[in-house]
Design an enzyme around this catalytic site. Structure first.
Site, mmCIF file in Angstrom:
data_model
loop_
_atom_site.group_PDB
_atom_site.id
_atom_site.type_symbol
_atom_site.label_atom_id
_atom_site.label_comp_id
_atom_site.label_asym_id
_atom_site.label_seq_id
_atom_site.Cartn_x
_atom_site.Cartn_y
_atom_site.Cartn_z
ATOM 1 N N ASP A 113 41.491 42.339 49.208
ATOM 2 C CA ASP A 113 42.081 41.166 49.864
ATOM 3 C C ASP A 113 43.437 40.815 49.259
ATOM 4 O OD1 ASP A 113 41.309 40.140 47.459
ATOM 5 O OD2 ASP A 113 40.030 38.572 48.243
ATOM 6 N N GLY A 114 43.592 41.028 47.957
ATOM 7 C CA GLY A 114 44.899 40.797 47.349
ATOM 8 C C GLY A 114 45.948 41.772 47.854
ATOM 9 N N ARG A 167 49.461 40.872 50.125
ATOM 10 C CA ARG A 167 50.826 41.319 49.824
ATOM 11 C C ARG A 167 51.385 42.195 50.940
ATOM 12 N NH1 ARG A 167 48.106 41.756 44.893
ATOM 13 N NH2 ARG A 167 47.706 43.983 45.260
ATOM 14 N N THR A 208 48.260 32.827 50.791
ATOM 15 C CA THR A 208 48.111 31.404 51.063
ATOM 16 C C THR A 208 47.293 30.747 49.960
ATOM 17 O OG1 THR A 208 46.105 31.787 52.383
ATOM 18 C CG2 THR A 208 48.215 31.728 53.564
ATOM 19 N N ASP A 226 34.276 34.445 43.986
ATOM 20 C CA ASP A 226 34.011 35.124 42.709
ATOM 21 C C ASP A 226 33.066 34.315 41.834
ATOM 22 O OD1 ASP A 226 35.635 37.219 43.419
ATOM 23 O OD2 ASP A 226 37.398 36.452 42.364
#
Length: 310
Positions: free
Chosen positions: A98-99, A103, A109, A120
Site C-alpha cells: 500500500d505504501g 507513491r 493521504t 497494523d
C-alpha cells in the site's frame, strides 16, 4: 440642447465604454466573452474535486483488503493454524504494497496513513490476545506488549500531527530529535525488515502453541478429572475432539487432529531468527514513546510561555 446636457451625455457614454472594458468595475457586468473562460476553469476544477474520492484511492483499497484478511485470519485462528498463518502473513505483506501504491499513484493521504497504522496495531493486538489465552502465565507480558505498541504509535502520531502539522508524515523524523527513529523510518528496507520479523516472531509463537509440547505440555489433550473450560490450545483443560463437534470426522475435528501433528522445527526456527529483531522493535517503541512525550511537553511549555506574555 444645452452644453451642460451634451457634456452629461458624453460623460455617461464614456463611463459605459469603461464598464465594458473593465470587468472588475463595481456595479457592472462583464461581457460574456470575457467571463466565460473563468467560469469554465471554475467548473472544471470543481468537477475534478468531485471526481476524487479518497476512500477509493488504490492504497486505501489495499488497506480494506488487509482488514478483510485480518478478520478472516481471526476466524480461523482458534482451530486452523495453517489457514490463519497464511491469511495473516498475506495481510502483513500487503502493508508494504500500500505504501508503494501511494507513491506510485501519488495518493498519499492522512486517512491512508492512519488506516495503515490502525490496521497494523489492531492486527498485532489480536494475535497477542490469542497468545495470552494460549499461555495464561505469560499473559501479562503479551498485555504489556499490546499497551506499549498502542501507546507508542498513538503518541507518535498525535505528536506529529499536533506539533509538526497536519501535512507532515509520522515517518518523517528529524535526526536531531531522535537518531534511532530517524534510522528506523528513513530506510524503507530497515522498516520493512523490522515490521516483518516482529510479526514473524508472534506468528512463530502462535504456531508453537499448536506444535510444541515443550511450551504446551497439555496441547489438545484432555486432562483427567478436569472440567472442560475452553477449546483454545494451551489451556490446561481441553475436551476431547469428539465432544467439540457433532461428528468426529467433521472438518473441524480433522483440523484439530492435523494441528496436533504440526512439526515444531519450523516455528522454532522462525521464532529464534526473528527474536532479536522483535526485541529491537520493542526498544524502538520505547524510544518513540519517550520522544513523542518530550515533543508534546515542549509544545505545552511553549504555549504556557506564550500565555504569560499576553
Amino acid at each position: 440642447m444645452s452644453a451642460r446636457t451634451r457634456r452629461q451625455k458624453a460623460a455617461l457614454a464614456a463611463q459605459g465604454d469603461e464598464s465594458e472594458e473593465s470587468p472588475s468595475g463595481n456595479g457592472t457586468v462583464p461581457t460574456p466573452s470575457k467571463r466565460t473562460p473563468s467560469k469554465k476553469r471554475g467548473r472544471s476544477s470543481a468537477r475534478e474535486e468531485r471526481r476524487e474520492n479518497v476512500f477509493l484511492f488504490a492504497p486505501n483499497l489495499i488497506g480494506y483488503l488487509r482488514v478483510f484478511l485480518t478478520f478472516a485470519s481471526l476466524y480461523y485462528m482458534p482451530l486452523h493454524p495453517r489457514t490463519c498463518s497464511i491469511l495473516y502473513t498475506v495481510s502483513c505483506l500487503l502493508d508494504a504494497l500500500d505504501g508503494y501504491a501511494a507513491r506510485y499513484f501519488n495518493q498519499s493521504t492522512t486517512f491512508g496513513a492512519v488506516l495503515d497504522m490502525v490496521t497494523d496495531r489492531c492486527t498485532t493486538a489480536c494475535l497477542l490476545v490469542f497468545l495470552s489465552s494460549a499461555w495464561p502465565r505469560w499473559a501479562i507480558v503479551f498485555q504489556g506488549l499490546i499497551c506499549l505498541d498502542m501507546a507508542s504509535h498513538y503518541m507518535h502520531m498525535y505528536a506529529t500531527l499536533s506539533m509538526g502539522g497536519s501535512s507532515q508524515s509520522h515517518k518523517k523524523v528529524d535526526s536531531s530529535r531522535s537518531w534511532v527513529l530517524y534510522q528506523y523510518y528513513h530506510s524503507k528496507v530497515v522498516l520493512f525488515i523490522c515490521c516483518a520479523l516482529n510479526e514473524a516472531f508472534f506468528i512463530g509463537l502462535y504456531l508453537l502453541s499448536f506444535s510444541s509440547p515443550t511450551l504446551s505440555p497439555s496441547l489438545l489433550q484432555p486432562v483427567a478429572d478436569a472440567q472442560p473450560s475452553s477449546p483454545q490450545p494451551g489451556n490446561p483443560a481441553h475436551p476431547a475432539p469428539t465432544s467439540l463437534f457433532a461428528s468426529p470426522w467433521s472438518a473441524g475435528a480433522l483440523e484439530l487432529a492435523r494441528a496436533n501433528k504440526i512439526d515444531s522445527w519450523v516455528p522454532w526456527m522462525i521464532t529464534g531468527i526473528s527474536a532479536p529483531v522483535m526485541a529491537f522493535k520493542q526498544f524502538v517503541n520505547v524510544v518513540q514513546l519517550v520522544n513523542a512525550s518530550r515533543w508534546l511537553v515542549e509544545g505545552d511549555l511553549e504555549a504556557r510561555r506564550a500565555s504569560r506574555k499576553k
